[in-house]
Design an enzyme around this catalytic site. Structure first.
Site, PDB file in Angstrom:
ATOM      1  N   HIS A  19       0.823  -1.215   0.000  1.00 24.10           N
ATOM      2  CA  HIS A  19       0.000   0.000   0.000  1.00 24.10           C
ATOM      3  C   HIS A  19       0.858   1.266   0.000  1.00 24.10           C
ATOM      4  O   HIS A  19       2.018   1.271   0.397  1.00 24.10           O
ATOM      5  CB  HIS A  19      -0.913   0.017   1.228  1.00 24.10           C
ATOM      6  CG  HIS A  19      -0.156   0.017   2.529  1.00 24.10           C
ATOM      7  ND1 HIS A  19       0.423   1.157   3.057  1.00 24.10           N
ATOM      8  CD2 HIS A  19       0.140  -0.982   3.394  1.00 24.10           C
ATOM      9  CE1 HIS A  19       1.019   0.866   4.195  1.00 24.10           C
ATOM     10  NE2 HIS A  19       0.873  -0.435   4.420  1.00 24.10           N
ATOM     11  N   GLU A  95      -1.538  -6.947   7.589  1.00 23.52           N
ATOM     12  CA  GLU A  95      -0.182  -6.793   8.122  1.00 23.52           C
ATOM     13  C   GLU A  95       0.003  -7.676   9.355  1.00 23.52           C
ATOM     14  O   GLU A  95      -0.984  -8.064   9.998  1.00 23.52           O
ATOM     15  CB  GLU A  95       0.039  -5.310   8.485  1.00 23.52           C
ATOM     16  CG  GLU A  95       1.391  -4.964   9.095  1.00 23.52           C
ATOM     17  CD  GLU A  95       2.568  -5.287   8.193  1.00 23.52           C
ATOM     18  OE1 GLU A  95       2.828  -6.492   7.968  1.00 23.52           O
ATOM     19  OE2 GLU A  95       3.236  -4.346   7.739  1.00 23.52           O
ATOM     20  N   HIS A 165       0.525  -5.619   2.534  1.00 26.73           N
ATOM     21  CA  HIS A 165       1.358  -4.936   3.524  1.00 26.73           C
ATOM     22  C   HIS A 165       2.784  -5.475   3.514  1.00 26.73           C
ATOM     23  O   HIS A 165       3.047  -6.575   3.003  1.00 26.73           O
ATOM     24  CB  HIS A 165       0.737  -5.115   4.909  1.00 26.73           C
ATOM     25  CG  HIS A 165      -0.688  -4.677   4.949  1.00 26.73           C
ATOM     26  ND1 HIS A 165      -1.072  -3.406   5.300  1.00 26.73           N
ATOM     27  CD2 HIS A 165      -1.836  -5.350   4.632  1.00 26.73           C
ATOM     28  CE1 HIS A 165      -2.390  -3.311   5.212  1.00 26.73           C
ATOM     29  NE2 HIS A 165      -2.878  -4.479   4.811  1.00 26.73           N
TER      30      HIS A 165
END
Length: 212
Positions: A19, A95, A165
């Site tokens: 991201h 994440e 992530h």
């Protein structure tokens, strides 16, 4: 490696993208499972990624349940002019959890616990931060999901985009590139830069390129 024609459907394409910059990336804070959005710079990174991916015929996209990944993906698809493809959202792409460290400034945490200890928490393969996940723990949820849900799409010759992530992608890269724990510890994944894998139908990686 030989550069292959991605439109040749004997091959499949997997694109991994971290991201765009989040607010807590900017503030140098541990983010983990906290649902923090991207910054203006993060939006610009996503827009740039979309420009880089305009020539890819993306068939399906996967992302996490966290808004920084979803927002990045939305910008990319809009910039690519892609509509009506399946977008699969799953927490197994989230994440890694940083547990008790989430929200803390990384520099302040290094002063409190020592930079060596913080680096072990951040980059070791099997040592988790207090209350959180190690990269090994993260891989234990990411890889089964990849094999069960994403790999079949690649075996069909699809072009698959995963926007996720740093650590969920590091877990996947470790598998795809056959990296050791020591090698993955030194692997940096920049925000907003596509990493493209061309594979055969047996999911053997034939070519890896970074788009920037």
């Amino acid at each position: 490696m030989t550069i292959l024609n991605a439109v040749d459907k004997k091959y499949s394409v997997l694109i991994l993208l971290r991201h765009g910059q989040s607010l807590w990336n900017l503030e140098n804070r541990f983010t983990g499972w906290q649902d923090i959005d991207i910054t203006k710079k993060g939006e610009e990174e996503a827009l740039h990624a979309g420009k880089l991916l305009k020539n890819e015929k993306i068939d399906i996209a996967f992302t996490s349940t966290l808004k920084r990944a979803q927002h990045t993906l939305e910008i990319i698809l809009k910039e690519c002019g892609i509509e009506n493809i399946p977008v699969i959202i799953d927490k197994r792409l989230n994440e890694r959890s940083y547990g008790d460290l989430e929200g803390l400034n990384k520099s302040d945490t290094a002063l409190k616990y020592g930079s060596d200890q913080v680096m072990i928490w951040r980059r070791s393969y099997d040592v988790a931060p207090p209350g959180g996940e190690s990269l090994k723990n993260t891989a234990q949820r990411v890889l089964p999901y990849f094999h069960k849900t994403i790999a079949p799409k690649l075996m069909e010759g699809k072009t698959v985009l995963i926007v996720a992530h740093g650590n969920s992608l590091r877990a996947l890269m470790m598998f795809l590139e056959n990296l050791s724990p020591e090698e993955i510890a030194n692997t940096e994944i920049p925000t907003g830069i596509p990493r493209k894998y061309v594979m055969n139908r047996n999911l053997q990686v034939l070519d890896i390129t970074m788009e920037n």
